[in-house]
Design an enzyme around this catalytic site. Structure first.
Site, PDB file in Angstrom:
ATOM      1  N   LYS A 103       0.849  -1.205   0.000  1.00 29.73           N
ATOM      2  CA  LYS A 103       0.000   0.000   0.000  1.00 29.73           C
ATOM      3  C   LYS A 103       0.877   1.244   0.000  1.00 29.73           C
ATOM      4  O   LYS A 103       0.626   2.193  -0.736  1.00 29.73           O
ATOM      5  CB  LYS A 103      -0.930  -0.013   1.213  1.00 29.73           C
TER       6      LYS A 103
ATOM      7  N   GLN B 227      -4.947  -2.091   9.565  1.00 32.58           N
ATOM      8  CA  GLN B 227      -4.811  -3.406   8.941  1.00 32.58           C
ATOM      9  C   GLN B 227      -5.411  -4.493   9.839  1.00 32.58           C
ATOM     10  O   GLN B 227      -5.136  -4.540  11.036  1.00 32.58           O
ATOM     11  CB  GLN B 227      -3.322  -3.683   8.650  1.00 32.58           C
TER      12      GLN B 227
ATOM     13  N   ASP C 130     -11.356   2.116   3.983  1.00 28.23           N
ATOM     14  CA  ASP C 130     -11.684   0.693   3.826  1.00 28.23           C
ATOM     15  C   ASP C 130     -13.188   0.505   3.625  1.00 28.23           C
ATOM     16  O   ASP C 130     -13.632  -0.574   3.223  1.00 28.23           O
ATOM     17  CB  ASP C 130     -11.288  -0.088   5.089  1.00 28.23           C
TER      18      ASP C 130
HETATM   19  N1  GUN Z   1      -6.897  -7.454   5.912  1.00 29.47           N
HETATM   20  C1  GUN Z   1      -7.197  -8.203   4.824  1.00 29.47           C
HETATM   21  N2  GUN Z   1      -7.835  -7.456   3.896  1.00 29.47           N
HETATM   22  C2  GUN Z   1      -7.932  -6.214   4.405  1.00 29.47           C
HETATM   23  C3  GUN Z   1      -8.466  -4.992   3.908  1.00 29.47           C
HETATM   24  O1  GUN Z   1      -9.021  -4.894   2.798  1.00 29.47           O
HETATM   25  N3  GUN Z   1      -8.358  -3.923   4.727  1.00 29.47           N
HETATM   26  C4  GUN Z   1      -7.790  -3.994   5.956  1.00 29.47           C
HETATM   27  N4  GUN Z   1      -7.750  -2.885   6.695  1.00 29.47           N
HETATM   28  N5  GUN Z   1      -7.269  -5.102   6.444  1.00 29.47           N
HETATM   29  C5  GUN Z   1      -7.343  -6.208   5.669  1.00 29.47           C
END
Ligand code: GUN
Length: 302
Positions: free
Chosen positions: A52, A96, A119
């Site tokens: 990211k 996350q 998200d």
């Molecule tokens: N863990 C696995 N997929 C995601 C996601 O799309 N966003 C976040 N914040 N954590 C994750």
């Protein structure tokens, strides 16, 4: 049969955003910012967060990774979120997942300011999506709709069958595809583990979205000719012929299903790369919503 190239589409989106951010910066001097909060040392989470950060850097977006110890208290984590809720440099906040067991994930998600919830997990954003109001939508479902849009796949009145009911994919994509909007407006069925005869439903699909998390679960005999296949699965299966000892497969048995379908997303290189591209798009959207229009276009003449 046509392959839906998510890698190329994600790269196109990043290029478009890079240009928009650069133009805006030249006119107004502001850039969007994303902070990723990583708790603990989960290796998969570390890889995601790193990707990211790299994607933000490539398109000229400000980014920061806040790495916190595994034993951080819930209260301290809430304080960190509160800090970024009030930090004007960051327009997107991402925590996350998964979080360590002693932290209540729902409480953390609800602490993020909905306007910065890139998200799209906050109940306010989920609720706004359901009732058809503008919202930050979660990234993987958003990426699926973006692929349908860019490949000009007809969705109006089509039967979209979703296999899987997770809060991250199944439920939000169902709520997107049912909306009265372009590249949605579909008839939607959500199937899950309680379905007695899954094939009964999957065979009726014009567009089949597989988000089950089981390797090669959807076989050729479970689908009809000309179906559009969106495979959200990312599963590792043992493969001794591969140097790594494994290979990555989707939830769909590609060899069988690709012979019958009209379009298919491959794994890897289909839906996967779209998630980060949509996260960047959401951060840009949050930025435009949060920053005063007059400030965005400070130097624009007319
Ligand atoms: N863990 C696995 N997929 C995601 C996601 O799309 N966003 C976040 N914040 N954590 C994750």
């Amino acid at each position: 049969m046509q392959i839906i190239d998510g890698k190329k589409t994600a790269s196109d989106i990043r290029e478009e955003l890079k240009k928009e951010i650069s133009d805006l910066f030249q006119r107004g001097g502001k850039v969007p910012g994303l902070v990723a909060i990583l708790v603990g040392e989960n290796p998969a989470s570390q890889i995601y967060v790193k990707s990211k950060g790299k994607a933000c850097e490539e398109i000229g977006m400000l980014h920061k990774t806040e790495i916190l110890p595994n034993d951080i208290s819930e209260e301290k984590l809430l304080q960190v979120i509160d800090h970024y809720n009030n930090d004007d440099k960051y327009h997107g906040i991402l925590v996350q997942l998964p979080l360590p067991k002693h932290i209540n994930e729902d409480k953390i998600i609800e602490a993020i300011k909905p306007e910065k919830d890139v998200d799209g997990f906050h109940p306010i954003n989920v609720g706004r999506l359901v009732i058809g109001k503008d919202a930050l939508r979660s990234c993987t479902p958003g990426g699926i709709q973006e692929l349908l849009k860019r490949y000009k796949i007809e969705t109006k009145g089509k039967h979209v069958v979703i296999v899987g009911r997770s809060n991250i994919v199944g439920k939000p994509i169902a709520n997107i595809m049912v909306q009265k909007e372009e590249f949605a407006n579909s008839i939607v069925t959500v199937c899950h583990s309680a379905a007695k005869d899954l094939s009964y439903y999957t065979k009726q699909a014009d567009i089949l979205i597989a988000a089950i998390g089981k390797p090669e679960f959807i076989t050729g005999e479970m689908v009809n000719d000309n179906v559009v296949i969106i495979d959200v699965g990312i599963n590792r299966v043992e493969d001794k012929t591969n140097k790594k000892g494994y290979r990555v497969v989707g939830d769909v048995k590609f060899d069988e299903v690709s012979k019958k379908c009209s379009y298919i997303t491959p794994v890897p290189g289909g839906v996967g790369p779209m998630t980060i591209a949509m996260l960047l798009k959401n951060t840009y959207k949050a930025f435009k919503n949060l920053v005063d229009k007059n400030e965005l276009y400070r130097y624009k003449k007319n």
